[in-house]
Design a protein around this motif. Structure first.
Motif, short mmCIF file in Angstrom:
data_model
loop_
_atom_site.label_atom_id
_atom_site.label_comp_id
_atom_site.label_asym_id
_atom_site.label_seq_id
_atom_site.Cartn_x
_atom_site.Cartn_y
_atom_site.Cartn_z
N SER A 75 0.83 -1.20 0.00
CA SER A 75 0.00 0.00 0.00
C SER A 75 0.86 1.25 0.00
O SER A 75 0.53 2.27 -0.61
CB SER A 75 -0.93 0.00 1.21
N ASP A 76 2.02 1.23 0.71
CA ASP A 76 2.91 2.38 0.75
C ASP A 76 3.55 2.63 -0.62
O ASP A 76 3.75 3.77 -1.02
CB ASP A 76 3.99 2.18 1.80
N ILE A 77 3.88 1.55 -1.32
CA ILE A 77 4.44 1.69 -2.67
C ILE A 77 3.41 2.31 -3.60
O ILE A 77 3.71 3.22 -4.38
CB ILE A 77 4.92 0.33 -3.21
N LYS A 78 2.19 1.86 -3.52
CA LYS A 78 1.13 2.39 -4.37
C LYS A 78 0.87 3.86 -4.07
O LYS A 78 0.56 4.65 -4.97
CB LYS A 78 -0.15 1.57 -4.18
N LYS A 79 1.01 4.24 -2.81
CA LYS A 79 0.70 5.60 -2.39
C LYS A 79 1.59 6.63 -3.07
O LYS A 79 1.18 7.77 -3.31
CB LYS A 79 0.82 5.72 -0.87
N MET A 80 2.84 6.24 -3.40
CA MET A 80 3.75 7.22 -3.99
C MET A 80 3.24 7.75 -5.32
O MET A 80 3.58 8.86 -5.74
CB MET A 80 5.15 6.64 -4.15
N TYR A 81 2.41 6.95 -6.01
CA TYR A 81 1.88 7.38 -7.31
C TYR A 81 0.71 8.33 -7.17
O TYR A 81 0.29 8.96 -8.14
CB TYR A 81 1.47 6.16 -8.14
#
Length: 429
Positions: free
Chosen positions: A2-8
């Motif tokens: 979820s944190d990786i996705k949030k960067m986008y």
């Protein structure tokens, strides 16, 4: 995850100044940073510039030219007051979706770069990563968009659509069936925005000046290329000089005292496709070869190091995209899904064989197409690739020592293939 996705989805912010000036001797260009006050989901407003650059960890800023009338040598560059993408206001963002980033705006910009040569008819360009994946003319805007989308339905996923006419309900309905990042047009007719709103993350941008885009054909701008050491290369922007049959040159070459001349003249349809294809080439990363037919792209090969290789890649892509749209028309699923289901034993292998047979029979729609090369053929091998696939005409820059060999390839073909020269290269890096 979820944190990786949030960067986008995070707006990075930037440290760039509100104003930037560039001096050319005693002349100065003044640029002002663009920011937009956009309402967030919680109801609050936030003043921000670009979301981020090419990647989520790169700060970026958009600047609009607001001052200066640059003249260098005999070239007069674009003046203030002619803004397109750099002049977008918050009111022009009819649906914000996700906050725009660099790639969204450069895709729109390159779409306009192509469309400026196609303003006589309804036209649509779908772009991904600053390259067109489908471009088409049409008798209506809906026809133009549908043809551009069907040219490469796979790459159009998540693409930016740039249109030459106001969006009507029929075109909006078609676009709402796809996942798109951006739709840009000169206006939106009644009811079309409500249809597009079904895609909540879609960015819908209105640029009224698109209706005067043809005026930008001859405008030049200062084109900067930054180097890793902080240096820059500056050049004039390219101008497409191939706008009519009269601008084309016969394919004629001399080798060891013998003159070689292409024996077959192109038809009017082939001339029209040459003019259309060269306009599309103006926005394709080099080395590139594309195939077009009846005012629509069939296969687009981009950014390769060798010309025969990119000619082959464009053919490969034409076959892959043709298989996909044929499968989608027949079974309502992508060709890749059909292959997987057959492999998993969930679908009869005869379904795949049916699609493959149809693609082979139609040869991916390549017969009768026009092959466009953004520079000369250094050998005849690239021309031979297109001729084997059934192209009826070729347009290339000319100027190679071996032009005679490419001309021979056209004359030896059965039926003979027409070839014309532009006398102009169309590299874009």
């Amino acid at each position: 995850m979820s944190d990786i996705k949030k960067m986008y989805t995070t707006i990075l912010g930037d440290s760039f100044p509100l104003e930037m000036t560039i001096s050319f001797g005693d002349q100065t260009l003044v640029y002002r940073k663009k920011t937009w006050k956009i309402r967030k989901e919680d109801g609050t407003e936030e003043e921000r510039g670009l979301r981020y650059g090419e990647n989520p960890d790169q700060e970026a800023a958009l600047y609009e030219l607001v001052n200066g009338n640059l003249v260098l040598g005999e070239c007069k560059f674009i003046e203030p007051g002619n803004s397109l993408v750099s002049g977008i206001t918050v009111d022009d963002m009819l649906q914000v979706g996700k906050h725009p980033g660099k790639i969204n705006l450069t895709d729109v910009d390159n779409g306009l770069n192509i469309l400026k040569y196609l303003m006589d008819k309804p036209a649509a360009v779908i772009l991904k990563h600053n390259n067109p994946c489908g471009a088409s003319l049409g008798e209506s805007l809906a026809e133009a968009y549908n043809r551009a989308n069907r040219a490469d339905r796979i790459a159009a996923f998540g693409g930016a659509v740039v249109l030459s006419r106001p969006v009507d309900r029929e075109t909006a309905e078609m676009m709402s069936q796809n996942y798109l990042e951006v739709v840009c047009a000169p206006d939106f007719e009644e009811g079309s925005l409500e249809i597009l709103a079904q895609r909540k993350n879609l960015r819908v941008i209105k640029i009224e000046r698109i209706d005067r885009l043809a005026e930008f054909e001859k405008y030049r701008f200062v084109d900067f290329k930054s180097l890793i050491d902080g240096g820059i290369i500056v050049q004039q922007s390219a101008v497409n000089s191939i706008r009519s049959r009269e601008d084309l040159k016969p394919a004629v070459a001399t080798w060891k005292g013998k003159e070689y001349r292409c024996e077959r003249e192109p038809t009017q349809r082939e001339i029209d496709d040459m003019i259309f294809g060269w306009a599309v080439e103006h926005g394709v990363t080099s080395n590139s070869v594309i195939y077009v037919k009846d005012g629509c792209t069939v296969g687009i090969g981009t950014g390769e190091q060798d010309r025969v290789g990119v000619a082959e890649i464009a053919v490969y892509k034409a076959y892959k995209k043709y298989a996909d749209i044929t499968c989608f028309d027949k079974f309502g699923i992508p060709y890749a899904d059909l292959e997987l289901e057959v492999e998993q034993g969930k679908r009869d292998r005869a379904d795949k064989e049916e699609i493959d047979a149809k693609v082979k029979e139609d040869r991916a729609g390549l017969p009768g197409s026009v092959m466009i090369s953004d520079a000369f053929f250094p050998f005849r091998d690239a021309a031979d690739v297109g001729i084997r696939e059934g192209v009826s005409a070729i347009l290339q820059a000319g100027g190679s020592m071996r032009d005679y060999a490419s001309i021979e390839a056209c004359n030896e073909a059965d039926p003979k293939v027409a070839m014309m020269f532009t006398g102009q290269r169309s590299f874009k890096h």
